[in-house]
Structure formats: C-alpha cells, structure tokens
Design an enzyme around this catalytic site. Structure first.
Site, PDB file in Angstrom:
ATOM      1  CD  GLU A 136      -0.970  -3.063  43.884  1.00 18.98           C
ATOM      2  OE1 GLU A 136      -1.920  -3.319  43.139  1.00 18.98           O
ATOM      3  OE2 GLU A 136      -1.050  -3.153  45.133  1.00 18.98           O
TER       4      GLU A 136
ATOM      5  CD  GLU B 180      -1.153   0.545  47.465  1.00 15.71           C
ATOM      6  OE1 GLU B 180      -2.125  -0.247  47.513  1.00 15.71           O
ATOM      7  OE2 GLU B 180      -0.780   1.109  46.419  1.00 15.71           O
TER       8      GLU B 180
HETATM    9  O1  AHR Z   1      -5.481   1.108  47.797  1.00 13.90           O
HETATM   10  C1  AHR Z   1      -6.298   0.708  46.736  1.00 13.90           C
HETATM   11  C2  AHR Z   1      -5.539   0.023  45.621  1.00 13.90           C
HETATM   12  O2  AHR Z   1      -4.984  -1.163  46.100  1.00 13.90           O
HETATM   13  C3  AHR Z   1      -4.347   0.755  45.060  1.00 13.90           C
HETATM   14  O3  AHR Z   1      -4.690   1.694  44.104  1.00 13.90           O
HETATM   15  C4  AHR Z   1      -3.545  -0.347  44.457  1.00 13.90           C
HETATM   16  O4  AHR Z   1      -2.163  -0.047  44.401  1.00 13.90           O
HETATM   17  C5  AHR Z   1      -3.867  -1.536  45.332  1.00 13.90           C
HETATM   18  O5  AHR Z   1      -4.165  -2.657  44.585  1.00 13.90           O
END
Ligand code: AHR
Length: 555
Positions: free
Chosen positions: A218, A354
């Site tokens: 991110e 994610e």
């Molecule tokens: O999964 C939790 C958080 O969500 C992670 O650390 C981040 O990459 C995302 O914003």
C-alpha cells in the site's frame, strides 16, 4: 465433446422460453433458475495460489494465533500451533503472505533472526490501534521478534505452502532487501548470511528458495504515501538488480485499493517509459487490495469509518456487504484494461493480495486481538462469491490472499490459548479446493434477482452466481444463493458433455447471523446432499443463504 455455438447459447440465455426448449429438454416445472456450463469455453487454469493467505504481525495473528512458543502446554510443533498446521494441511493452503501489511514497511528482517532470546523488542506498527485495556508491553504493541523469517519458513514447510515476503520499501534501503533475498536464498555454505541462516533458533542450512517478493505494501498509503510515478521509480530501483540464485524471483507491485484506477494507470504508464519488457519479467503481478465493509453503516471520521458490526446487521447491511465484495469483479476488469494499454501482451497478471470483510471492533475475542472480528454465514458468502470471482477471472488472477489467517479480519480460524475453532470461511475454502489447478470454464447463471430496501429505495442483487472448473472427468461447480429465505430450484445443463453422477456439499444456515464459537464450534458446518440427475441435465435446490459445491462426474 460437442461444441456449442456461442451465439446460439447467448440467444438462449437471453430468451428464457427458448432456453428451456433448446437447452433443457426435461424441464422441471418448478425450476425458476438455470445454470449452463460451457465446457468447451475455457477461461484459464485456476492458479492454486488464489487460495492463499495473509499473515501480519498484527494483534493476535502471530502471537498466539500461530506462535504459542516451544514451552507452551498448547500442542505445538517447535512453538507453532499444531491444530492450525493440521487444519491448513486439510485445505492444502498453498501460499502465505508475510510479514504485512502496513507492518512490513516498518519491519527490519534482521530483528527476527538468530538466537531468539537475543532478538530486540520493537514498537509494532499497530501500537496506536491498541486500546487502553491493552498492556503497554503486550505483543500487540511491542514486537518481541520471537517469530521471524526462520519461524515463518518452518510454518510454511509444516503446512506445505509457499512463502511470499513483503519488502520494507518505506523504511529501509534496497540493499536490505537484497540481503534478505541473500539470507533466504543463497546456497548453504556460500555467504555469511547463509551461515547466519543456519545458526540461531530454528537455523536452516538449506536455503528457503523464496520465489514471491512484494515490493512494499500500500505504497499509496501506510507504505510511504507515494505518488504513482514515485512508486514506479522505487519499484524499478528495488528490482533493477538482485542476488540471482536457483529460484527465479517473482516481484509483486503494491497495487491499487479497490477502484483506484489512477494508481494503476500512473504506475503502468511510468513503467512503460522504460520499455514494455519490464512487464512480466520484472512485474510478475500487480497486487490489488479490496475489502468489503458496510458503507451504509454511516460515515464517521474515525478509523472505523463506515464499518458495521460483524454480528448485528439487518437485511440491507447483509446485502450491502455482499455488494461491496462483489464489486471486485468489475474492478478486476477495469484494472486489467488499463494494464493492457501499456502491457499489451498482459505479461503482468493480478494478485489480489488482501481481501475480505472488515467490520468495526466489538466482536474480537480479547482487546489484544486488534482488528479481530467474528465470522458469520454472511462472511462465508463474501468468501464464496470472491473465490468465484477469482475462478471466473482465471486468465487474469494468479494469486489471492485472504486477510487475515487467524484472529483478525476475515479469518479462517479463531484461537485463544488452548481454544481453537474453524470459522464458516474455513469451510468455504475447503469446498473450493477441488477447483485448484483445474481449468475454469465459462458458466452462465440465470436466476430471479433479489430485491431489498436500500436506504428507503428498492435495490437488486443477483439471484445466483458461481464458477465451474474441469479436471479430467471431474467438473466442480460452486454456487452462492444470497436470498435469505428462498430456495432456488435450478436446472443445470452441461453443454458438450454427459453427466454420469453428481454429489453436493452445502454450507447453509437458517440464520445468516450464525457463527462458530468456542462454546458451539460446530454451529456452521457443511453437509452432504444427494443430487437428482439425468444424462444432460440435473436439478438442484440451492438452499437460502448458502454456498454449494457440486462435484459432477462426466462421461
Ligand atoms: O489487513 C489489515 C491492513 O489492511 C493491512 O496491514 C494493510 O495493508 C491494509 O490496509
């Protein structure tokens, strides 16, 4: 196998009456829905890594979700929770992303190697998210580094999954990244780092041969608040040269959040300036993140902006969460189209590294379980519709990592001390296993849409959705029925093949709020069902709010 004319099929799908005459000769009068599997229209091979996981040093994911310590009374293998390993073997978990998330961009891998007792304690990235009732020296705030690279590799080896490491792009120079590669991959007895790998706690003479490397996380946000062109520059610098060993490295770019198409366009256009050859060779995949939360829960200004409760939700919030998750399908196509403008041969694929439901705090097992939440049938449906999206996009998506493995957001497991349970989402992963490495084939769903009230106005959601894949004579179909009360009686036609037998496994509960707890660990569990067939068509009744896996043997 008989090949069906695409136009003939589409005509049939659009005009329901003709579809019945053309495609469903022994029509069930009660059926209101149809599924047509076009076995001669392959989409792509389903990469096993789309059923991957995510492990971050966050709350209780690592301590005590995975790591309980060698001297624990909790059954463990060298400190790693045994029940977790056994459950992950059951679903043949293929891949684990580690050590974050936002944590990755604040992590020095050197802190987590060598003799465990001598490893430093550091402030965890998530320190500030812990509430007043979390002790100042809790592992949710202070990282003890008892679980580091070697322990993570041991965990992967025990399960049989591959490691995917995320580099610290925000906080460390590229040299540290190269040295982490050297530490992991240089052959035994060659470099000083290979010697270090072999000594200390859980030392390993053999290299770990890590293939997948994320370049930051991110980077548009917690990973450095970079602009797309700044990130492209950093990405090129980090991957311009690296220690080469036997394993070819696959780099994954810190891609966009949900529908941030500007981030994708910015990165790809700046990379393209250095030549199209960088795609595929240097950028194996573009990592997109997509979380689903209840936008309708109302906007506030805090960290939990827009998120709803994991357990208490009404019909609108139920459908809104599914809708949020389902938007990923369109987002993938949109990012893919932009990627193709610069990488015309689509050598770079997509990694959704994610994804999952994200609810507001309140249902975590303990205050130390930061971002922990319960997991209901609603989350199981989010998982099934997401995995189906991956299957239907098998030509684009090479990796998926549900966030996160245990005690966190969309977890497959909840653990506390010696207590350990499987969530409904675990069962979904198990039901999807048969798709792994199979050929995804085009499947058309036609069912009455579901209507619900959205902020006082009528809204619709699809009636049935899913995916199919073929492995030899075995066709696997997974189907989600989101309707909370209606059964969908469905005729299923397999175009170009004859059905020999079929069986079903169903995850369904009368109440979509159902979940598993330490007191009632088996409230939500799948069950087997029989299937009526004739040679070309089968009829199946999809239960309300259900995930179904059909295993169909073809002649
Ligand atoms: O999964 C939790 C958080 O969500 C992670 O650390 C981040 O990459 C995302 O914003």
């Amino acid at each position: 196998m008989q090949k069906i004319d695409r136009r003939q099929f589409l005509g049939g799908a659009l005009v329901a009456t003709s579809a019945l005459t053309l495609g469903f000769p022994r029509s069930s009068k009660a059926a209101d829905s149809r599924i047509e599997v076009l076995v001669n229209e392959p989409i792509g091979t389903i990469n096993p890594n789309i059923y991957g996981h995510f492990v971050e040093h966050l709350g209780a994911v690592v301590y005590d979700g995975i790591w309980v310590g060698e001297n624990s009374r909790i059954p463990n293998i060298g400190g790693i929770r045994k029940e977790l390993v056994d459950a992950l073997k059951r679903i043949k978990a293929p891949l684990f992303r580690y050590p974050g998330g936002c944590f990755a961009d604040s992590y020095d891998w050197r802190d987590g190697i060598g003799e465990r007792s001598r490893r430093p304690k550091r402030t965890n990235f998530w320190y500030g998210v812990a509430g007043k009732d979390v002790a100042l020296n809790s592992t949710s705030r202070i990282e003890p580094n008892h679980f580091g690279t070697n322990e993570f590799m041991r965990f992967c080896q025990l399960v049989g999954g591959k490691p995917y490491l995320a580099a610290n792009l925000r906080g460390l120079p590229a040299q540290d990244f190269y040295e982490w590669i050297e530490y992991c991959n240089s052959p035994a007895g060659t470099t000083t780092l290979a010697e270090q790998r072999a000594t200390g706690s859980m030392g390993s003479r053999d290299p770990f041969n890590v293939e997948f490397w994320g370049i930051g996380n991110e980077s548009w946000g917690c990973g450095g608040e970079l602009l797309p062109d700044e990130y492209a520059q950093e990405f090129r610098r980090f991957t311009a040269a690296y220690p080469p060993y036997d394993v070819p490295l696959k780099f994954i770019g810190a891609g966009a959040s949900s529908d941030d198409l500007n981030w994708t366009r910015g990165f790809f256009s700046r990379m393209r300036e250095k030549g199209e050859g960088l795609f595929g060779r240097r950028v194996y995949a573009w990592g997109i993140h997509h979380y689903a939360w209840n936008v309708s829960a109302g906007r506030t200004t805090d960290w939990n902006d827009g998120k709803g409760d994991a357990l208490k939700f009404n019909t609108e919030q139920y459908f809104e969460l599914l809708r949020e998750a389902d938007r990923l399908d369109a987002f993938l196509q949109q990012h893919w189209t932009i990627m193709g403008e610069y990488d015309r041969q689509h050598r770079t694929k997509i990694a959704v590294d994610e994804w999952g439901s994200w609810h507001r705090p309140g249902t975590e097992l303990k205050p130390t379980h930061l971002l922990g939440q319960q997991n209901t049938m609603r989350d199981a449906l989010v998982a099934s519709l997401t995995l189906d999206i991956f299957n239907r996009n098998a030509d684009k998506v090479v990796m998926g990592n549900v966030a996160q493995l245990v005690n966190c957001l969309h977890s497959l497991f909840l653990a506390d001390g010696d207590k350990f349970i499987l969530t409904p989402t675990f069962h979904v992963f198990e039901m999807f296993m048969a798709h792994s490495a199979a050929q995804s084939v085009r499947t058309v769903f036609s069912a009455p849409t579901v209507s619900y009230d959205r902020n006082g106005k009528p809204a619709d959601f699809w009636g049935l959705q899913g995916s199919s894949s073929i492995n030899g004579k075995q066709l696997t179909m997974t189907v989600t029925n989101p309707h909370q009360t209606d059964v969908r009686e469905t005729e299923i036609a397999i175009r170009g093949a004859r059905i020999v037998s079929a069986k079903a496994r169903v995850l369904a509960e009368k109440d979509v709020h159902a979940y598993n707890s330490f007191e009632n660990p088996k409230t939500v569990e799948p069950r087997d069902e029989t299937v009526k067939i004739n040679t070309e068509t089968l009829v199946f009744r999809f239960a309300p709010a259900s995930v179904t896996q059909l295993q169909i043997t073809l002649a």
